[in-house]
Design an enzyme around this catalytic site. Structure first.
Site, PDB file in Angstrom:
ATOM      1  N   HIS A 299      45.237  40.728  19.293  1.00 17.88           N
ATOM      2  CA  HIS A 299      44.991  39.508  19.812  1.00 17.88           C
ATOM      3  C   HIS A 299      43.540  38.948  18.985  1.00 17.88           C
ATOM      4  O   HIS A 299      42.639  39.421  19.694  1.00 17.88           O
ATOM      5  CB  HIS A 299      44.984  39.474  21.279  1.00 17.88           C
ATOM      6  CG  HIS A 299      46.208  39.601  21.930  1.00 17.88           C
ATOM      7  ND1 HIS A 299      47.068  38.390  22.158  1.00 17.88           N
ATOM      8  CD2 HIS A 299      47.055  40.453  22.247  1.00 17.88           C
ATOM      9  CE1 HIS A 299      48.237  38.753  22.945  1.00 17.88           C
ATOM     10  NE2 HIS A 299      48.363  39.971  22.908  1.00 17.88           N
TER      11      HIS A 299
ATOM     12  N   ASN B 276      47.992  44.070  23.630  1.00 17.03           N
ATOM     13  CA  ASN B 276      48.919  44.088  24.871  1.00 17.03           C
ATOM     14  C   ASN B 276      50.297  44.091  24.266  1.00 17.03           C
ATOM     15  O   ASN B 276      50.863  43.166  24.169  1.00 17.03           O
ATOM     16  CB  ASN B 276      48.685  42.900  25.719  1.00 17.03           C
ATOM     17  CG  ASN B 276      49.842  42.691  26.756  1.00 17.03           C
ATOM     18  OD1 ASN B 276      50.558  43.769  27.078  1.00 17.03           O
ATOM     19  ND2 ASN B 276      49.830  41.395  27.346  1.00 17.03           N
TER      20      ASN B 276
ATOM     21  N   GLU C  20      42.415  36.060  19.226  1.00 21.73           N
ATOM     22  CA  GLU C  20      41.686  35.035  20.137  1.00 21.73           C
ATOM     23  C   GLU C  20      40.876  35.934  21.184  1.00 21.73           C
ATOM     24  O   GLU C  20      40.070  35.361  21.655  1.00 21.73           O
ATOM     25  CB  GLU C  20      42.688  34.203  20.862  1.00 21.73           C
ATOM     26  CG  GLU C  20      43.304  34.793  21.906  1.00 21.73           C
ATOM     27  CD  GLU C  20      44.574  36.041  21.713  1.00 21.73           C
ATOM     28  OE1 GLU C  20      44.742  36.662  22.691  1.00 21.73           O
ATOM     29  OE2 GLU C  20      44.851  35.881  20.592  1.00 21.73           O
TER      30      GLU C  20
ATOM     31  N   GLN D 254      55.976  41.099  15.604  1.00 25.27           N
ATOM     32  CA  GLN D 254      57.176  42.062  15.568  1.00 25.27           C
ATOM     33  C   GLN D 254      58.334  41.074  14.917  1.00 25.27           C
ATOM     34  O   GLN D 254      59.427  41.461  14.463  1.00 25.27           O
ATOM     35  CB  GLN D 254      57.501  42.341  16.856  1.00 25.27           C
ATOM     36  CG  GLN D 254      56.616  43.288  17.426  1.00 25.27           C
ATOM     37  CD  GLN D 254      56.349  43.335  19.231  1.00 25.27           C
ATOM     38  OE1 GLN D 254      57.378  42.794  19.842  1.00 25.27           O
ATOM     39  NE2 GLN D 254      55.421  43.766  19.575  1.00 25.27           N
TER      40      GLN D 254
ATOM     41  N   CYS E 176      50.864  39.633  17.872  1.00 26.05           N
ATOM     42  CA  CYS E 176      51.565  40.324  18.644  1.00 26.05           C
ATOM     43  C   CYS E 176      52.923  40.166  18.869  1.00 26.05           C
ATOM     44  O   CYS E 176      53.852  40.611  17.745  1.00 26.05           O
ATOM     45  CB  CYS E 176      51.095  39.886  20.260  1.00 26.05           C
ATOM     46  SG  CYS E 176      51.281  41.083  21.509  1.00 26.05           S
TER      47      CYS E 176
ATOM     48  N   SER F 132      52.206  37.553  28.508  1.00 25.41           N
ATOM     49  CA  SER F 132      52.982  38.839  28.057  1.00 25.41           C
ATOM     50  C   SER F 132      52.837  40.039  28.806  1.00 25.41           C
ATOM     51  O   SER F 132      53.635  40.997  28.789  1.00 25.41           O
ATOM     52  CB  SER F 132      51.911  39.391  26.919  1.00 25.41           C
ATOM     53  OG  SER F 132      51.950  38.567  25.792  1.00 25.41           O
TER      54      SER F 132
END
Length: 408
Positions: free
Chosen positions: A363, A310, A365, A272, A268, A50
């Site tokens: 995130h 992020n 994870e 979107q 993420c 990313s």
């Protein structure tokens, strides 16, 4: 590296200039300059797809202390376009370390700069917003730049301003896997997941596999027919770089996934794209959210989660009350904003109330942590199992309707 450091310069799009010393590879690199507030997990950050085409300013002062190892990368390579540090570690000091961060970055060709005031750069980006930038050292550094001579700095600023902008950039296609691969489940297999890779991090399929999912990671160019050939119980859309407005093909694919009734989970970039598929807009944040210490409110429980972020784009959806999905006159039913960022009230999660789909902007994870949101992987597994049960057992209402039809 212990050699004498030569000079380096970082120049921002607005002409702001900071003088420091060359770090990692020498040369020139261009990208969108962003800042990450994480105090740890720099190896995971620099290998996160990313961050493709982004220069990362690390706000924590000391970077490189714990070195690198073969277990923590989130992908097979470094994706950061460049790194900006204040105080690089002189040597790694950690029992898990197998090498020095700077050596690894240099070998990968990542150009960096050290010994600059990262706090000043961060404050500037918070006030002016993220922008394009360039790091110059070695043969790429023109005479007079270190002395701040106007002609030299004008040349460098011109180079930066000619570089591509992040708005409108289709970058996910540059980081997706070229071929499908499988991550096998740990223990008994509970479900099969097709994960569409738009920049997936290694820990994501590992988290699903740890819960009994067989994860088939596929390129982002996959078709619905190819997905269905795997006979999945659910579909996952990963994180990734670039502007979600440039991913029209993946938005159409996601609508096909929703139309087919597959349980869906996105994170993420995937969040979107779910927003776009449902008919909501997306927009670019002034300076984004990046780091492992972002507070998010779970609106269903009132619990505050500390999460890893992020992203430079966000979904524009009504926060207060559920709304009818704007696409095709409410085709996908009601949608609620499940999570919001407590720093700025940005939408951090979507939950569909009438179809089996949800997503989060952050995130779960979270390598190297925090792990407050890992329960979302359990929720996805539970959703797939429950949906499969509905398919296998029509339920009392449908059974009754069938019996009534036969009696008539």
């Amino acid at each position: 590296m212990t050699t004498q450091r030569e000079s380096a310069v970082i120049v921002l799009e607005d002409g702001s200039t900071y003088i420091g010393h060359a770090y990692a590879a020498r040369g020139r690199t261009l990208g969108e300059i962003v800042f990450s507030t994480g105090m740890t997990g720099y190896q995971e950050t620099f290998t996160d797809p990313s961050y493709h085409r982004q220069i990362i300013v690390m706000t924590a002062p000391h970077i490189g202390n714990t070195g690198i190892n073969a277990e923590d990368p989130e992908s097979a390579r470094f994706w950061a376009a460049g790194v900006v540090l204040r105080d690089p570690a002189r040597r790694a000091s950690n029992w898990r370390s197998t090498g020095e961060l700077e050596d690894a970055l240099a070998a990968a060709g990542v150009v960096g700069i050290a010994d600059v005031d990262t706090r000043a750069i961060t404050r500037h980006l918070r006030e002016k917003g993220v922008m394009r930038a360039g790091i110059f050292s070695g043969a790429a550094l023109p005479d007079g730049a270190v002395e701040r001579k106007e002609a030299a700095l004008e040349v460098l600023t011109g180079i930066v301003r000619q570089s591509p902008e992040m708005t409108g950039a289709d970058l996910a296609s540059e980081v997706t896997t070229p071929d499908a691969y499988v991550v096998e489940p740990e223990g008994e297999e509970r479900a099969t997941v097709v994960a569409v890779d738009m920049g997936i991090k290694a820990r994501t399929p590992a988290q699903l596999a740890a819960r009994g999912a067989r994860v088939i990671v596929v390129p982002m160019t996959v078709s619905l027919a190819q997905i269905e050939a795997y006979r999945p119980d659910g579909v996952f859309f990963s994180n990734g770089p670039g502007d979600p407005q440039a991913a029209d093909q993946q938005v159409e694919l996601l609508r096909e996934v929703l139309d087919a009734g597959y349980p869906f989970f996105g994170i993420c970039f995937g969040n979107q794209l779910l927003g776009r598929a449902l008919g909501y807009g997306t927009y670019k944040l002034e300076y984004g959210h990046r780091g492992v210490n972002q507070p998010v409110l779970d609106r269903s429980t009132g619990r505050v989660e500390i999460t890893a972020h992020n992203h430079g784009f966000a979904v524009d959806a009504p926060v207060e009350d559920p709304s009818l999905s704007p696409f095709a006159g409410g085709k996908y039913g009601r949608v609620e904003v499940s999570h919001v960022g407590l720093n700025d009230q940005v939408v951090e999660g979507l939950r569909c109330l009438d179809i089996p789909a949800f997503s989060v902007q952050y995130h779960p994870e979270a390598a190297a942590g925090p792990h407050d949101a890992s329960y979302l992987f359990d929720a996805f597994l539970d959703l797939m199992v429950a949906q499969r049960g509905k398919t296998e057992d029509p339920g009392e209402d449908e059974t009754k309707a069938t019996q009534d039809k036969e009696n008539n």
